[in-house]
Design an enzyme around this catalytic site. Structure first.
Site, PDB file in Angstrom:
ATOM      1  N   LYS A   1      14.938  50.651 -17.212  1.00 36.13           N
ATOM      2  CA  LYS A   1      13.577  50.260 -16.856  1.00 36.13           C
ATOM      3  C   LYS A   1      12.914  49.491 -17.986  1.00 36.13           C
ATOM      4  CE  LYS A   1       9.773  50.340 -14.427  1.00 36.13           C
ATOM      5  NZ  LYS A   1       9.725  49.315 -13.382  1.00 36.13           N
TER       6      LYS A   1
ATOM      7  N   HIS B   1      22.295  19.396  -3.625  1.00 36.77           N
ATOM      8  CA  HIS B   1      22.910  18.748  -4.796  1.00 36.77           C
ATOM      9  C   HIS B   1      24.028  19.599  -5.386  1.00 36.77           C
ATOM     10  CE1 HIS B   1      20.058  15.517  -4.647  1.00 36.77           C
ATOM     11  NE2 HIS B   1      19.062  16.377  -4.587  1.00 36.77           N
TER      12      HIS B   1
ATOM     13  N   GLU C   1      12.317  35.960  -7.415  1.00 35.39           N
ATOM     14  CA  GLU C   1      12.026  37.391  -7.526  1.00 35.39           C
ATOM     15  C   GLU C   1      12.731  38.175  -6.404  1.00 35.39           C
ATOM     16  OE1 GLU C   1      11.109  39.435  -9.552  1.00 35.39           O
ATOM     17  OE2 GLU C   1      10.388  41.171  -8.446  1.00 35.39           O
TER      18      GLU C   1
ATOM     19  N   GLY D   1      16.747  53.474 -30.483  1.00 37.08           N
ATOM     20  CA  GLY D   1      16.727  52.203 -31.223  1.00 37.08           C
ATOM     21  C   GLY D   1      18.091  51.917 -31.811  1.00 37.08           C
TER      22      GLY D   1
HETATM   23  C1  G6P Z   1      14.110  45.350 -17.352  1.00 29.74           C
HETATM   24  C2  G6P Z   1      13.732  45.898 -15.986  1.00 29.74           C
HETATM   25  C3  G6P Z   1      13.073  44.811 -15.148  1.00 29.74           C
HETATM   26  C4  G6P Z   1      11.878  44.238 -15.898  1.00 29.74           C
HETATM   27  C5  G6P Z   1      12.265  43.721 -17.274  1.00 29.74           C
HETATM   28  C6  G6P Z   1      11.055  43.378 -18.121  1.00 29.74           C
HETATM   29  O1  G6P Z   1      15.148  44.444 -17.221  1.00 29.74           O
HETATM   30  O2  G6P Z   1      14.868  46.403 -15.321  1.00 29.74           O
HETATM   31  O3  G6P Z   1      12.623  45.372 -13.926  1.00 29.74           O
HETATM   32  O4  G6P Z   1      11.331  43.192 -15.155  1.00 29.74           O
HETATM   33  O5  G6P Z   1      12.981  44.731 -17.992  1.00 29.74           O
HETATM   34  O6  G6P Z   1      10.342  44.558 -18.377  1.00 29.74           O
HETATM   35  P1  G6P Z   1       8.826  44.578 -18.843  1.00 29.74           P
HETATM   36  O7  G6P Z   1       8.518  46.027 -19.056  1.00 29.74           O
HETATM   37  O8  G6P Z   1       8.763  43.791 -20.124  1.00 29.74           O
HETATM   38  O9  G6P Z   1       8.006  43.961 -17.778  1.00 29.74           O
END
Ligand code: G6P
Length: 613
Positions: A608, A511, A488, A101
């Site tokens: 992650k 555009h 995506e 944190g």
């Molecule tokens: C990070 C990860 C993404 C993910 C995003 C949201 O940027 O690298 O892969 O989509 O966070 O994470 P969450 O756990 O809130 O879905």
């Protein structure tokens, strides 16, 4: 982001802590460290670099204590270095601390401590914590374990910001104290052992029974006992929750990478997420929502808020909810929503999507929506995650642990859940006819099989990846819900192959951005929506005329001679097609990354779970 592991039990702590740290590697980090309670005091071994560097440190072998804390650090305050790595200790070396944190008022606290004779060895915000604990421990003059707890509590009350903290002390050789606020931390338990971690998969092989702490709740742990306290140190009762994920769910199980495994787990993840919610004989089942028709008729807007891939799932959700329920849906990025003074009130239903349930921006946005009077639904993959404790209702995807940084099975599980939610709302509101509803339900039930069929494109995708892996730019196009997939797919490619890519609504390219199209550039188009297909083909024609190499993903017949590569996928209704069409594009990103020899599961600079703002 930082990772925390802790162990208090009957075995040597060090090997368990090292395994835990390696299982948290996917979160992203730059240094690692460990501290255990040994006969002659607290050990401290830490260094810059990978967990392997820590493992090979000769000091590690000497550790035999049965209580310990460990950490992987993702630098925020101070560069990656041995001094800045966690654990940190107070000047007297009585307390060892790891922290995840950010302590916002650390400068102020550091000045106060310096005026009281403390000195600092690192540039971190964390180092104030052990010293502050020592400061209160000495000030309170209570040498019992309650005095230890009181000192940790007083320290945490003085901290501003977010934290998950583990504290051990050489003065209390049978205890550990843990606490969290706005940062993840879970406690796994068995009769004679307690395991602490930033997330469940790291310790899932040891136990399925977990305690979850709310903000500013303290756990005083012994190997055979866990006692919980609120912020005023009143004892509170806490029950364990049992986690259904299998112990091997967070292993690679023969796959080369977690990402590939997770791509192939999608039929199961979707099947599990559908569960018993959908049947042709009864209405969609979301009993945990307890939302009545009166309430749903009274709202005038649904907000879907999330970050990254989860936000892209939200865009797909918007399409199906608006079409089936005729309620306007706005999709927003959590980090934008929270600062735009959003128009949210009791007539807004807010849905927050987060795989981890720990994304700091998403949680902050949820708190804001609640404050504005909105009812809140969390869609998450992790039972007991922070987001579930903040929202009115929690809906779980059952994708199992997702370890690869690039999200795949969590995304498709979120999309299926949003589809089912839309059907549930439409049934309550009676905004869609029975035939439409039944068609969607049948298609939902057929989807896992269709995903399995989609995997047949693997070899074709792998060959195409070999042709384009050295490209510098790739464009993704789509119309309607196919545009959400284009976004995506583009993100997947960027994340793991480091190729610059952009996505556009097919009709928008002309555009401005068409200026970038030149001979040989790759343009990937998603053509799943039959009603918009002809229009999109006209746009693809425009890029072909300018020399683009084209790949299309479609389930419809098309002119074979027009495109360089056609990926044929099974047909389904457009609401669900994003689940099918993303699969070849997940594989494309994966195989391009492999061709480039990159670390697919742990791409550079990414984490992650982003638990800081
Ligand atoms: C990070 C990860 C993404 C993910 C995003 C949201 O940027 O690298 O892969 O989509 O966070 O994470 P969450 O756990 O809130 O879905």
């Amino acid at each position: 982001m930082c990772g925390i592991v802790g162990y208090i039990g009957t075995k040597k702590a060090c090997p368990i802590l090292l395994v835990g740290l390696s299982r948290l590697e996917y979160r992203g980090y730059d240094s690692a460290g460990i501290s255990t309670i040994e006969k002659d005091g607290l050990s401290l071994v830490k260094d810059k670099g990978r967990v392997k560097v820590l493992e090979s440190n000769p000091e590690i072998e000497k550790l035999s204590g049965t209580i310990g804390i460990a950490h992987t650090r993702w630098a925020t305050h101070g560069k990656p270095s041995k001094e800045n790595a966690h654990p940190h200790q107070d000047n007297s070396k009585n307390f060892s601390v790891v922290h995840n944190g950010i302590i916002e008022n650390y400068n102020e606290l550091r000045n106060m401590l310096e005026q009281n004779g403390y000195h600092f060895l690192s540039q971190t915000d964390t180092e104030v914590i052990p010293n502050l604990i020592h400061y209160y421990y000495t000030k309170n003059q209570n040498n019992t374990v309650n005095g230890f707890l009181q000192a940790v509590r007083d320290c945490c009350i003085a901290l501003k910001g977010s934290f998950a903290i583990e504290v051990i002390s050489k003065l209390f050789s049978e205890n550990m104290i843990v606490v969290r606020k706005d940062s993840p931390l879970v406690i796994g338990t068995s009769a004679t052992e307690k395991y602490i971690s930033s997330d469940i998969p790291a310790i899932l092989s040891y136990t399925r029974d977990f305690y979850f702490l709310n903000d500013l709740e303290f756990a005083l742990l012994q190997n055979d006992k866990a006692t919980f306290y609120d912020q005023n140190l009143n004892e509170i009762d806490k029950k364990t929750s049992s986690i259904e994920w299998s112990a091997t769910a967070s292993e690679k199980n023969g796959y080369e990478d977690f990402m590939l495994k997770e791509i192939y787990e999608q039929p199961t993840a979707i099947r599990e997420t559908i569960g018993a919610r959908v049947s042709l004989d009864s209405k969609c089942n979301f009993e945990e929502l307890n939302i009545q028709k009166d309430y749903l008729s009274s709202i005038n807007k649904i907000y879907i808020i999330a970050c990254g891939t989860a936000m892209h799932a939200g865009l797909v959700g918007k399409n199906v909810i608006e079409k089936l329920c005729r309620i306007p849906v706005e999709v927003d990025i959590a980090s934008e929503f929270r600062y735009r003074s959003p128009i949210v009130n009791e007539k807004t239903l807010s849905i927050f999507i987060s795989q981890s349930g720990e994304t700091a921006d998403t949680i902050a946005a949820l708190k804001l929506a609640k404050k504005c009077g909105s009812r809140t639904i969390a869609i998450t993959n992790v039972i007991g995650s922070s987001i579930t404790r903040e929202s009115n209702y929690s809906l779980y995807t059952h994708a199992g642990p997702e370890i690869a940084v690039a999200s795949t099975k969590a995304y498709t599980s979120q999309v299926i859940l949003l589809n089912m939610l839309a059907v549930y709302f439409a049934e309550l509101l009676e905004t869609s006819d029975l035939k439409t509803i039944n068609t969607i339900k049948q298609e939902i039930l057929d989807l896992p099989k269709k995903i399995e069929e989609t995997f047949k494109c693997k070899d074709q995708i792998q060959d195409f990846a070999k042709k384009i892996y050295q490209e510098k730019d790739v464009f993704f196009l789509g119309r309607g819900v196919d545009e959400a997939v284009a976004k995506e797919a583009s993100l997947k490619l960027k994340e793991i192959s480091y190729i610059h890519s952009e996505s556009y609504p097919a009709g928008e390219l002309k555009h401005g951005s068409i200026a970038l199209i030149e001979n040989g550039i790759t343009v990937v188009s998603i053509l799943m929506d039959k009603t918009l297909m002809e229009k999109s083909i006209s746009n693809i024609q425009e890029v072909i005329s300018r020399g683009a190499k084209t790949l299309i993903v479609t389930s419809h017949p098309c002119n074979e001679n027009m495109f360089d590569e056609i990926i044929k996928v099974p047909d389904t209704i457009s609401y669900l097609s994003p689940i099918i069409s993303i699969i070849p594009l997940q594989l494309l990103a994966y195989y391009i990354s492999k061709e480039k020899g990159l670390d697919v599961d742990k791409p550079r600079n990414l984490a992650k779970s982003v638990t800081v703002e």
